[in-house]
Design an enzyme around this catalytic site. Structure first.
Site, mmCIF file in Angstrom:
data_model
loop_
_atom_site.group_PDB
_atom_site.id
_atom_site.type_symbol
_atom_site.label_atom_id
_atom_site.label_comp_id
_atom_site.label_asym_id
_atom_site.label_seq_id
_atom_site.Cartn_x
_atom_site.Cartn_y
_atom_site.Cartn_z
ATOM 1 N N HIS A 86 -11.475 -48.935 -15.000
ATOM 2 C CA HIS A 86 -10.440 -49.956 -14.899
ATOM 3 C C HIS A 86 -9.209 -49.381 -14.212
ATOM 4 O O HIS A 86 -8.809 -48.246 -14.451
ATOM 5 C CB HIS A 86 -10.076 -50.442 -16.309
ATOM 6 C CG HIS A 86 -9.225 -51.670 -16.313
ATOM 7 N ND1 HIS A 86 -9.759 -52.932 -16.194
ATOM 8 C CD2 HIS A 86 -7.881 -51.834 -16.433
ATOM 9 C CE1 HIS A 86 -8.783 -53.824 -16.247
ATOM 10 N NE2 HIS A 86 -7.635 -53.182 -16.377
ATOM 11 N N ASP B 168 -15.912 -49.978 -17.078
ATOM 12 C CA ASP B 168 -14.717 -50.730 -17.451
ATOM 13 C C ASP B 168 -15.064 -51.663 -18.604
ATOM 14 O O ASP B 168 -16.080 -52.366 -18.542
ATOM 15 C CB ASP B 168 -14.254 -51.527 -16.228
ATOM 16 C CG ASP B 168 -13.008 -52.367 -16.451
ATOM 17 O OD1 ASP B 168 -12.537 -52.479 -17.600
ATOM 18 O OD2 ASP B 168 -12.512 -52.935 -15.467
ATOM 19 N N SER C 82 -6.819 -57.331 -13.321
ATOM 20 C CA SER C 82 -6.730 -57.259 -14.778
ATOM 21 C C SER C 82 -6.014 -58.505 -15.317
ATOM 22 O O SER C 82 -6.482 -59.611 -15.091
ATOM 23 C CB SER C 82 -6.049 -55.950 -15.185
ATOM 24 O OG SER C 82 -6.222 -55.668 -16.551
#
Length: 323
Positions: free
Chosen positions: A294, A264, A171
């Site tokens: 995610h 995601d 991320s």
């Protein structure tokens, strides 16, 4: 470049969540916890840490677990090293945790880092880079690159082989890793691999995955906006430091391994970055796990795909170090 909205499972569109993912989302909804972005900052950080602790598998026992500090541009950077053996001259993987540049830390990536150390046969080093809003972007990037520079120059003092070095993250940590890899190329620091789990590589583009999954998963549009608002206001030097998709050139950057979750908001960004790297002649391996969301790599107690992703990256590191 702007894409048309895709189906949103929260609004009657076809759901592609796996049964385990749907069960996890239902459980979170029933628990009724306030969203991260609606909590005071200190509580938000604690909530995320507790959440990862509840969903990730426990760390594996390691032959080496060492806490130390790395000199940084604004003071000492806390770091932790994991290795499954005491072997000398180990290859090293610098891992940068996720959390929107605002939350997360060494403790929220420890479980996966121990698996990567065991599977790859190398050492994994994670750092507590500075977080926003106390330290605006690019403070975290400056710490990340400083850590990589230190490993290249001083890693031997920890029994590490700087000629077999990789960088990665998930991320926001994937963003940092991608930008750090570009900075390493420019500084002449060789890397055998950059490993990116669902990185955020650009801002403002309404991709299909963003429109489809920013209201139906844990990474909501409101949370992403809250993260970005916390980071803004720093003395950013280059746009691509936050948006590596827009670097002037990707030629010569380290080979990439990119791991994505199908459901995601950031999935399309991962595909865009893979395409940009390939256009520049960079070798790319891309894996997308269907039906998961995610941060799935931190949900191993509930989602079997987490262990699959850890094993896949561990094997990719092992192969990169052997070349």
């Amino acid at each position: 470049m702007t894409s048309m909205p895709g189906p949103d499972p929260a609004n009657g569109g076809p759901s592609v969540f796996s049964s385990a993912t749907q069960a996890l989302l239902d459980s979170v909804k029933r628990a009724g916890f306030p969203p991260i972005h609606e909590q005071p900052l200190a509580q938000a950080r604690r909530s995320y840490s507790l959440g990862v602790g509840a969903t990730a598998l426990p760390p594996l026992p390691m032959a080496r677990v060492e806490d130390f500090h790395i000199p940084g541009p604004a003071g000492q950077i806390p770091a932790r090293l994991w290795a499954a053996s005491q072997a000398p001259d180990m290859p090293v993987f610098l891992y940068l945790h996720g959390g929107g540049f605002v939350i997360g830390g060494i403790d929220t990536c420890e479980a996966m880092c121990t698996v990567l150390a065991q599977r790859s046969g190398g050492a994994v080093v994670a750092i507590d880079y500075r977080l926003a809003p106390e330290h605006k972007f690019p403070a975290g990037l400056d710490d990340s690159f400083a850590a990589l520079q230190w490993l290249a120059a001083q890693g031997h003092t920890r029994g590490l082989d700087a000629s077999r070095m990789a960088v990665g993250g998930d991320s926001a940590g994937g963003t940092l890793a991608a930008s750090t890899a570009l900075m390493a190329r420019d500084a002449g620091i060789p890397l055998v691999l950059q490993a990116l789990f669902y990185p955020s590589v650009q801002l403002g583009m309404k991709t299909e995955s963003l429109m489809a999954y920013s209201r139906s998963t844990l990474l909501s549009w409101d949370l992403m906006h809250w993260f970005e608002k916390q980071t803004q206001g720093g003395a950013q030097r280059e746009r691509w430091h936050r948006e590596p998709l827009h670097a002037p050139s990707h030629t010569g950057v380290a080979p990439a391994w990119i791991g994505l979750a199908q459901c995601d908001p950031l999935t399309d960004e991962g595909h865009l970055y893979a395409a940009r790297l390939r256009e520049a002649g960079v070798p790319v391996v891309l894996r997308e796990w269907p039906g998961v969301i995610h941060d799935f790599i931190n949900m191993g107690r509930f989602l079997p795909e987490a262990a699959q992703a850890h094993d896949a990256l561990g094997e990719a590191l092992k192969q990169a170090w052997a070349r």
